[in-house]
Design an enzyme around this catalytic site. Structure first.
Site, PDB file in Angstrom:
ATOM      1  N   ALA A  86       0.784  -1.195  -0.032  1.00  0.00           N
ATOM      2  CA  ALA A  86      -0.100   0.014   0.094  1.00  0.00           C
ATOM      3  C   ALA A  86       0.982   1.204   0.093  1.00  0.00           C
ATOM      4  O   ALA A  86       0.708   2.290  -0.569  1.00  0.00           O
ATOM      5  CB  ALA A  86      -0.887  -0.110   1.323  1.00  0.00           C
ATOM      6  N   CYS A  87       1.921   1.390   0.601  1.00  0.00           N
ATOM      7  CA  CYS A  87       3.090   2.457   0.808  1.00  0.00           C
ATOM      8  C   CYS A  87       3.546   2.642  -0.626  1.00  0.00           C
ATOM      9  O   CYS A  87       3.549   3.754  -1.271  1.00  0.00           O
ATOM     10  CB  CYS A  87       4.237   2.156   1.731  1.00  0.00           C
ATOM     11  SG  CYS A  87       3.513   1.791   3.383  1.00  0.00           S
TER      12      CYS A  87
END
Length: 175
Positions: A54-55
């Protein structure tokens, strides 16, 4: 409960110095919270880890894409913080082609601990990491913080629901 001001700590960073020459023209530079936040308007977002899904797919790219809009609203700098070292942060930004957002390594988690955002990710073999959040800081004072819900040790993952770039941008436009 989060602090009203950013914690005072020292970040161990690497900066380019072309005078050094060679294949690795970088040197260590320690930066204090005061140097980074005093008399400035900063958008900081914290991620659980460089290179994590997600980062890498959403969080950092969102801030990179909207960087110009943040600056147009009076933000001096957009900073990505992770409990990773300077080498990891550099390579992650390089891989993603992120050159607008500043990468801030909190390798020992001192700042993150002071923010009350340090969590264990030991079930995933990641040690201590930051919870996912974003904030607007003006002259060291935390004006607004957007932390993802459910802060706890060893979550299966931490989505980007309220800490993404559009949320901070909307907040800045409304103030």
């Amino acid at each position: 409960m989060h602090p009203s001001h950013v914690p005072e700590t020292v970040f161990h960073t690497r900066v380019r110095n072309d005078a050094l020459g060679g294949a690795n023209p970088f040197e260590w530079r320690d930066l204090s919270s005061g140097t980074i936040f005093a008399n400035r308007r900063i958008v900081l977002f914290a991620v659980p880890g460089a290179f994590t899904p997600a980062c890498s797919e959403t969080h950092l790219p969102g801030y990179e894409a909207l960087h110009g809009e943040f600056l147009s609203l009076g933000v001096d700098e957009v900073i990505c913080l992770a409990v990773n070292d300077a080498f990891v942060m550099f390579q992650w930004a390089r891989l993603l082609g992120a050159g607008k957002v500043s990468m801030l390594p909190d390798g020992n988690g001192d700042f993150t601990r002071g923010m009350g955002m340090l969590v264990a990710r030991t079930d995933q073999g990641m040690g201590s990491r930051s919870w996912r959040y974003s904030m607007v800081v003006e002259d060291r004072k935390i004006r607004k913080i957007f932390a993802e819900a459910g802060m706890r040790d060893n979550p299966p993952g931490v989505p980007v629901n309220v800490s993404g770039a559009p949320t901070i941008l909307d907040y800045l436009k409304s103030t």
